[in-house]
Design an enzyme around this catalytic site. Structure first.
Site, PDB file in Angstrom:
ATOM      1  CG  ASP A   1      52.830  43.196  42.389  1.00 28.37           C
ATOM      2  OD1 ASP A   1      51.887  43.041  43.194  1.00 28.37           O
ATOM      3  OD2 ASP A   1      52.686  43.240  41.162  1.00 28.37           O
TER       4      ASP A   1
ATOM      5  CE  LYS B   1      45.953  43.581  40.799  1.00 26.40           C
ATOM      6  NZ  LYS B   1      46.961  42.852  40.048  1.00 26.40           N
TER       7      LYS B   1
ATOM      8  CD  GLN C   1      47.788  41.560  36.492  1.00 23.85           C
ATOM      9  OE1 GLN C   1      47.527  42.498  37.237  1.00 23.85           O
ATOM     10  NE2 GLN C   1      47.740  40.300  36.900  1.00 23.85           N
TER      11      GLN C   1
END
Ligand code: NAD
Length: 285
Positions: free
Chosen positions: A121, A54, A98
């Site tokens: 997200d 990422k 994460q």
């Protein structure tokens, strides 16, 4: 005739080129670089690879990446303190925590602590609610990638029968909502579904998000269907496999995504896109 392959690598590459151009123009106009902070807790090797990829993708597209690698022993309070700091940081427009987090950390309050305005997200309850209403602000990245792949076939989603296998909050449910908002007739299957193969055989679009190698066989697929394989499973020899029994299903489907090189690369491209859109909202551009 064998299915057309929906090439996630190529689609994601094109998206990243478009995003880089967009970021460069936005930066020229405003002096702002969209900033994404990725937070990793503990030493899970797969998560470390995701976070590193990422960061590289951010840099290549001209975004500003920040990476936080916290030790396994990080407490809930320490993680919350970092998130509050990032919420207040004007350089940061997207925050990604994460998953999975170590067992001693309760992930729900952590995800809820991320500002709804920086929730790259799309996991914050506010953004989930907006998605349910059909007015998403941050759309979860993998489901957003799935829709992009289906649309890349040029086939209309309107009126189609779609079957989503899996009902998780991060994949199955949001994919089902996005398909419903695009006027598909959607059925969500899960571990208690009776006669799942018969339900699947009705589908013009099948999205598999289960986490079981070769779960979807060719007997479950209607001739010409669009098959999107979200699964990422590790075989005993270490190689990656999806949820779909690729070779036989390919002979029956109209379109199919491979694993690897399918949905996976799309997820990161969508994360970049979510961060850029967020930076534009902050700048009211
Ligand atoms: P999850 O474990 O949270 O959910 C799995 C779902 O599958 C559940 O809703 C369950 O009801 C259903 N299921 C399990 N066994 C079943 C059965 N026998 N019959 C029917 N349904 C069954 O998983 P998830 O987080 O939604 O992820 C699903 C898969 O997608 C995993 O392989 C994961 O690694 C992968 N994934 C990929 C990406 C990507 O970027 N490509 C992103 C997220 C998840």
């Amino acid at each position: 005739m064998a299915a057309q392959i929906i090439d996630g690598k190529a689609l994601a590459q094109q998206l990243r080129i478009d995003i880089a151009k967009d970021v460069s123009e936005f930066n020229e106009r405003t002096g702002i670089r969209p900033g994404l902070a990725a937070v990793l807790v503990g030493g899970d090797p797969a998560s470390a690879i995701y976070v590193r990829n990422k960061k590289i993708a951010c840099e290549k597209a001209g975004l500003y990446p920040e990476e936080y690698k916290l030790p396994e022993a990080t407490t809930q309070g320490e993680l919350l303190t970092l998130i509050h700091k990032l919420n207040a940081d004007p350089k940061i427009h997207g925050i990604l925590v994460q998953l999975p987090l170590p067992k001693h950390i309760d992930s729900k309050p952590i995800l809820e602590a991320v500002s709804q305005h920086k929730d790259a997200d799309g996991f914050h309850p506010y953004n989930v609610g907006r998605l349910v209403e059909g007015e998403p602000v941050f759309t979860p990245c993998t489901p957003k990638g799935v829709i992009h792949m289906i649309e890349s076939t040029g086939q209309s989603i309107t009126g189609k029968r779609a079957v989503v296998i899996g009902r998780s909050n991060i994949v199955g449910k949001p994919v089902a909502l996005l398909l419903m908002h695009r006027h598909a007739t959607v059925t969500v299957c899960h571990s208690r579904t009776q006669d799942l193969p018969a339900v699947c055989r009705e589908a013009d679009i099948v999205v598999a998000a289960i986490g079981r190698t070769q779960f979807v066989t060719s007997e479950m697929i209607k001739e010409g269907a669009i098959v999107i394989d979200v699964g990422i499973n590790r075989r005993e020899d270490g190689s990656l496999a999806g949820d779909v029994d690729f070779e036989p299903v390919k002979e029956k489907a109209g379109w199919i995504t491979p694993v690897p090189g399918g949905v996976g690369p799309m997820t990161i491209a969508m994360l970049l896109q979510n961060t850029v859109e967020s930076a534009k909202r902050f700048a009211k551009q």
